[in-house]
Design a protein around this motif. Structure first.
Motif, mmCIF file in Angstrom:
data_model
loop_
_atom_site.group_PDB
_atom_site.id
_atom_site.type_symbol
_atom_site.label_atom_id
_atom_site.label_comp_id
_atom_site.label_asym_id
_atom_site.label_seq_id
_atom_site.Cartn_x
_atom_site.Cartn_y
_atom_site.Cartn_z
ATOM 1 N N MET A 60 2.946 6.821 6.768
ATOM 2 C CA MET A 60 3.196 6.106 5.517
ATOM 3 C C MET A 60 2.481 4.753 5.545
ATOM 4 O O MET A 60 2.479 4.067 6.561
ATOM 5 N N ALA A 61 1.888 4.392 4.402
ATOM 6 C CA ALA A 61 1.228 3.094 4.307
ATOM 7 C C ALA A 61 2.253 1.976 4.432
ATOM 8 O O ALA A 61 3.422 2.138 4.076
ATOM 9 N N THR A 62 1.826 0.828 4.932
ATOM 10 C CA THR A 62 2.733 -0.305 5.071
ATOM 11 C C THR A 62 3.064 -0.878 3.698
ATOM 12 O O THR A 62 2.387 -0.610 2.701
ATOM 13 N N VAL A 63 4.124 -1.682 3.664
ATOM 14 C CA VAL A 63 4.523 -2.326 2.409
ATOM 15 C C VAL A 63 3.383 -3.173 1.854
ATOM 16 O O VAL A 63 3.081 -3.128 0.648
ATOM 17 N N ASP A 64 2.733 -3.940 2.721
ATOM 18 C CA ASP A 64 1.651 -4.809 2.250
ATOM 19 C C ASP A 64 0.495 -4.000 1.667
ATOM 20 O O ASP A 64 -0.107 -4.393 0.658
ATOM 21 N N GLU A 65 0.180 -2.864 2.300
ATOM 22 C CA GLU A 65 -0.908 -2.022 1.785
ATOM 23 C C GLU A 65 -0.551 -1.434 0.430
ATOM 24 O O GLU A 65 -1.376 -1.422 -0.496
ATOM 25 N N VAL A 66 0.686 -0.939 0.300
ATOM 26 C CA VAL A 66 1.120 -0.364 -0.983
ATOM 27 C C VAL A 66 1.146 -1.435 -2.063
ATOM 28 O O VAL A 66 0.706 -1.220 -3.196
ATOM 29 N N ARG A 67 1.659 -2.614 -1.709
ATOM 30 C CA ARG A 67 1.738 -3.687 -2.700
ATOM 31 C C ARG A 67 0.342 -4.112 -3.151
ATOM 32 O O ARG A 67 0.114 -4.348 -4.352
ATOM 33 N N GLU A 68 -0.598 -4.200 -2.231
ATOM 34 C CA GLU A 68 -1.967 -4.579 -2.603
ATOM 35 C C GLU A 68 -2.572 -3.556 -3.560
ATOM 36 O O GLU A 68 -3.189 -3.923 -4.569
ATOM 37 N N ASP A 69 -2.357 -2.264 -3.259
ATOM 38 C CA ASP A 69 -2.867 -1.220 -4.155
ATOM 39 C C ASP A 69 -2.213 -1.310 -5.529
ATOM 40 O O ASP A 69 -2.880 -1.162 -6.560
ATOM 41 N N LEU A 70 -0.892 -1.537 -5.548
ATOM 42 C CA LEU A 70 -0.177 -1.604 -6.823
ATOM 43 C C LEU A 70 -0.625 -2.799 -7.647
ATOM 44 O O LEU A 70 -0.827 -2.688 -8.867
ATOM 45 N N LEU A 71 -0.788 -3.951 -6.996
ATOM 46 C CA LEU A 71 -1.217 -5.139 -7.743
ATOM 47 C C LEU A 71 -2.597 -4.928 -8.368
ATOM 48 O O LEU A 71 -2.848 -5.348 -9.511
ATOM 49 N N LEU A 72 -3.503 -4.275 -7.649
ATOM 50 C CA LEU A 72 -4.825 -3.973 -8.211
ATOM 51 C C LEU A 72 -4.701 -3.060 -9.428
ATOM 52 O O LEU A 72 -5.358 -3.271 -10.459
ATOM 53 N N LEU A 73 -3.852 -2.044 -9.319
ATOM 54 C CA LEU A 73 -3.667 -1.117 -10.443
ATOM 55 C C LEU A 73 -2.989 -1.800 -11.622
ATOM 56 O O LEU A 73 -3.327 -1.525 -12.788
ATOM 57 N N THR A 129 12.356 1.024 2.139
ATOM 58 C CA THR A 129 12.949 0.453 0.932
ATOM 59 C C THR A 129 11.907 -0.292 0.104
ATOM 60 O O THR A 129 11.897 -0.203 -1.127
ATOM 61 N N GLY A 130 11.034 -1.035 0.768
ATOM 62 C CA GLY A 130 9.995 -1.760 0.036
ATOM 63 C C GLY A 130 9.059 -0.811 -0.690
ATOM 64 O O GLY A 130 8.712 -1.021 -1.860
ATOM 65 N N GLN A 131 8.653 0.269 -0.014
ATOM 66 C CA GLN A 131 7.783 1.255 -0.652
ATOM 67 C C GLN A 131 8.490 1.907 -1.838
ATOM 68 O O GLN A 131 7.871 2.186 -2.867
ATOM 69 N N PHE A 132 9.793 2.158 -1.679
ATOM 70 C CA PHE A 132 10.557 2.743 -2.782
ATOM 71 C C PHE A 132 10.515 1.841 -4.016
ATOM 72 O O PHE A 132 10.269 2.296 -5.134
ATOM 73 N N HIS A 133 10.773 0.552 -3.834
ATOM 74 C CA HIS A 133 10.781 -0.369 -4.978
ATOM 75 C C HIS A 133 9.392 -0.459 -5.611
ATOM 76 O O HIS A 133 9.266 -0.501 -6.843
ATOM 77 N N LEU A 134 8.352 -0.484 -4.795
ATOM 78 C CA LEU A 134 6.994 -0.529 -5.339
ATOM 79 C C LEU A 134 6.676 0.768 -6.083
ATOM 80 O O LEU A 134 6.029 0.744 -7.143
ATOM 81 N N GLY A 135 7.126 1.904 -5.538
ATOM 82 C CA GLY A 135 6.915 3.171 -6.224
ATOM 83 C C GLY A 135 7.625 3.214 -7.563
ATOM 84 O O GLY A 135 7.116 3.771 -8.547
ATOM 85 N N LYS A 136 8.809 2.630 -7.607
ATOM 86 C CA LYS A 136 9.559 2.588 -8.869
ATOM 87 C C LYS A 136 8.821 1.747 -9.913
ATOM 88 O O LYS A 136 8.754 2.110 -11.093
ATOM 89 N N ILE A 137 8.254 0.620 -9.483
ATOM 90 C CA ILE A 137 7.474 -0.219 -10.406
ATOM 91 C C ILE A 137 6.256 0.554 -10.899
ATOM 92 O O ILE A 137 5.911 0.509 -12.088
#
Length: 687
Positions: free
Chosen positions: A1-14, A349-357
């Motif tokens: 699984m990608a780290t929280v920081d990696e997922v957040r960076e991808d989400l912010l770009l999108l 949990t962090g990935q879950f919240h980012l996925g929900k956003i």
């Protein structure tokens, strides 16, 4: 699984790409958009961007009154300041100033929430943060009080001993039911729910408490290092155990204020360590079970911390005493507690919240993208096909409402049949309760400990029964999936019929989250969602009911002892003593009868609660279908207008120009949607 920081960076770009894509739409001539709606959606996406950067964990704090919950939140978010004030006699007084009011006496007057926001967010919360409240009678409306307010003003709105004279005059006589403090530069990307103490449930807070329990990813149970757990807390801890059993949410046990219990005892240990050992033994003794839920509930037991020592360390450092500051921070153990919360964020949990956003953003962009696709398709139609496309769109528009009624009617009948089928299983619940619990009720004195044991056994029994292979929760989960599939099939059949000759305005599939908004967002169709709903009637002081449901009246046998007053004769005293014992037994027997009878009543209420929740889900299904049809109808009307405009003024050059402009917009929107969909899957991944 990608780290929280990696997922957040991808989400912010999108999200940035989504914002750019939305902002480009009003500038396209020929694209029917409402700039006010686009502006509202842009603000919504910016809010989601702020959430992605600031809040990745929801933490509920529980404990008795004056256990130090508010003080602990201030410390965890680095919002606690220690001040010393010199006195004329050469001494000094000291004060701790937190972002939330705190006091040795009962303080928190209503549920409070501390929410981090990013400094770049549209909502500014500098200094001590932005305070906003909800008043009784207007629970849906937030009222902003101000930013960087003095502690006395915050206390005036959120503390039992706050001076209402520090409020705005219009607020003197209003009761606050919810307080929220938005803060910038928080130490943890976590939202904290500070809930009133266990001894002061208030029905006015029921909905807020329910939402806090439901939304929390984990809980901190807080008690003071100067005292051990009491029997009065057992009810709330049992509610928390029930919730853990049904949801699996982790609990961290926090012994705060260890600075006030640091003196060594005869065993050469600080007093707080003795309280820690006693509390851990208390939990492990009462919440052990063969299934292992008790072990996961108690975990490592209580963690000793001192927000006060850490605040003192900050002052020591500011005064140049680095050694004292280091010693204070280590002794405070606060960083260890932060590390445990951070590990929860990083472990899923962090990935879950980012996925929900990402899922929320996907839904928002998808609706606009469908409109772009419809306009693009309408202008790709050749002139020769325009009349036929218009006639087909008119026919489909006329059929849409009739189709919606047929779908709603069939789903309503199907729902009623499936609810009744599942509800019948509850007919055996009372017998299950009595078979397993009657002897347990008769074997004790119905004191606090005995009542808690009954509740624990009843909750375990109910959960096992609900989640058995043919249990109601499992049966209903299958029915929900069948209803979901049936709704999709009906809508597909009705809105995408083979008789439609036009390829314009293709009916979109329903989003998996649209049909059944969840009882618990983490468990869309999980059996435990229904266990929670029906279990509200079973747990005597249910967490799902906001910890305000009825509790068994306390029965104190010692309180029934009748003093003999002036009856000095031994014979008379003996007779009086026998009467007291007889009355005591009579009261106890009656209490046991009442508790056994309540088993039947609780089984009946569980059945009623199940039916209510299931039918509410059915209404949500009907609403989702209606919303889907309404959106489809609006798209048909918009496409029809485009076709009619082309028939009235068949300018192929204009259409070609619009198609050339829209094609890259359509492709970019699809690329954004694909990226968001990939991240949204994190919200439904096992945790």
């Amino acid at each position: 699984m990608a780290t929280v920081d990696e997922v957040r960076e991808d989400l912010l770009l999108l999200l940035d790409r989504s914002l750019g894509w939305l902002n480009s739409l009003p500038g396209i001539s020929g694209l029917p958009v409402d700039e006010a709606e686009i502006g509202e959606q842009v603000r919504d996406l910016r809010g989601k961007r702020g959430r992605a950067r600031s809040s990745l964990l929801n933490v509920g704090l529980l404990g008795r009154q004056s256990s130090g919950k508010s003080f602990l939140i201030s410390g965890l978010q680095k919002g606690l300041r220690y001040e010393r004030f010199e006195q004329p006699d050469g001494g000094f007084t000291q004060q701790y100033i937190g972002i939330l009011p705190s006091s040795p006496t009962p303080t928190t007057a209503c549920p409070s929430t501390v929410t981090p926001v990013h400094p770049d967010a549209e909502v500014r919360a500098p200094g001590r943060g932005l305070l906003r409240v909800k008043f009784a009678g207007h629970p849906a409306d937030w009222v902003e009080i101000g930013t960087d307010l003095a502690p006395g003003v915050v206390a005036a709105y959120g503390a039992t001993d706050g001076d209402r004279a520090n409020r705005f005059p219009d607020h003197y006589h209003l009761d606050v039911v919810h307080l929220e403090l938005l803060i910038e530069n928080a130490s943890l990307p976590a939202k904290f729910f500070d809930l009133p103490g266990a001894e002061s449930p208030d029905p006015a807070y029921e909905d807020i408490m329910y939402e806090a329990w439901k939304d929390a990813d984990c809980f901190l149970y807080v008690t003071q290092g100067t005292a051990t757990l009491t029997a009065n807390e057992l009810g709330l801890i049992t509610d928390l155990y029930n919730h853990h059993l049904q949801t699996g949410k982790p609990v961290l046990w926090v012994l705060t204020g260890i600075d006030r219990a640091d003196q060594l005892g005869n065993d050469n240990r600080p007093a707080w360590q003795s309280a820690q050992e006693t509390n851990n033994s208390y939990l492990r003794e009462r919440f052990r079970d063969p299934g292992g839920a008790g072990a996961s509930f108690v975990g490592e037991g209580f963690i000793g911390v001192s927000p006060a020592w850490e605040a003192q360390a900050d002052l020591d450092e500011a005064e140049g005493n680095a050694r004292a500051a280091q010693r204070g921070r280590v002794s405070s153990r606060m960083q260890g507690l932060r590390r445990r919360l951070t590990e929860m964020i990083e472990s899923g949990t962090g990935q879950f919240h980012l996925g929900k956003i990402a899922d929320e953003a996907h839904r928002l962009v998808d609706r606009r993208h469908r409109m772009v696709a419809d306009v693009l398709a309408a202008h790709q139609v050749s002139v020769e096909q325009l009349t036929g496309e218009r006639d087909d769109l008119r026919r489909r528009l006329a059929e849409t409402e009739e189709s919606a009624e047929r779908v709603r009617g069939e789903l309503a009948a199907e729902l009623d049949r499936r609810v009744r089928d599942t509800e019948r299983r509850f007919g055996e619940l009372a017998e299950v309760f009595h078979r397993e619990l009657d002897a347990v009720i008769d074997a004790g004195d119905l004191g606090l400990e005995h009542r808690a044991d009954i509740r624990l056994r009843q909750t375990r029994l109910f959960t096992e029964w609900m989640t058995a292979e043919q249990g109601p929760a499992v049966l209903w989960a299958g029915h929900v999936e069948s209803l979901d599939a049936r709704a999709r099939a009906l809508l597909c059949s009705e809105l995408s019929g083979e008789e439609h000759t036009s390829q314009l305005v293709q009916a979109a599939p329903l989003n998996p989250g649209e049909l059944f908004p969840v009882l618990d967002d983490r468990r869309r169709l999980d059996v435990y969602g229904m266990v929670q709903a029906a279990g509200a009637a079973v747990t005597v002081a249910s967490a799902l009911g906001g910890v305000v449901t009825s509790v068994l009246a306390s029965l104190s046998l010692t309180a029934l002892t009748v003093t003999t007053g002036g009856l000095a004769a031994a014979g008379v005293a003996a007779v009086a003593g026998a009467q007291v014992l007889k009355a005591r037994r009579s009261v106890l027997e009656q209490a046991r009868d009442d508790r056994r009878n309540r088993l039947t009543e609780e089984a009946q209420r569980a059945r009623g609660d199940f039916a209510t929740v299931a039918r509410h889900q059915g209404q949500q299904l009907a609403d989702a279908v209606a919303d889907h049809v309404t959106e489809y109808r609006d798209r048909l009307r918009a496409a029809l207008r485009q076709i009619e405009e082309r028939i009235d003024a068949p300018d192929m050059a204009t259409s070609r120009d619009l198609v050339a402009e829209l094609e890259p917009v359509h492709r970019e929107g699809q690329a954004v949607l694909d990226g968001l969909a990939g991240l949204a899957r994190l919200a439904s991944a096992p945790r």
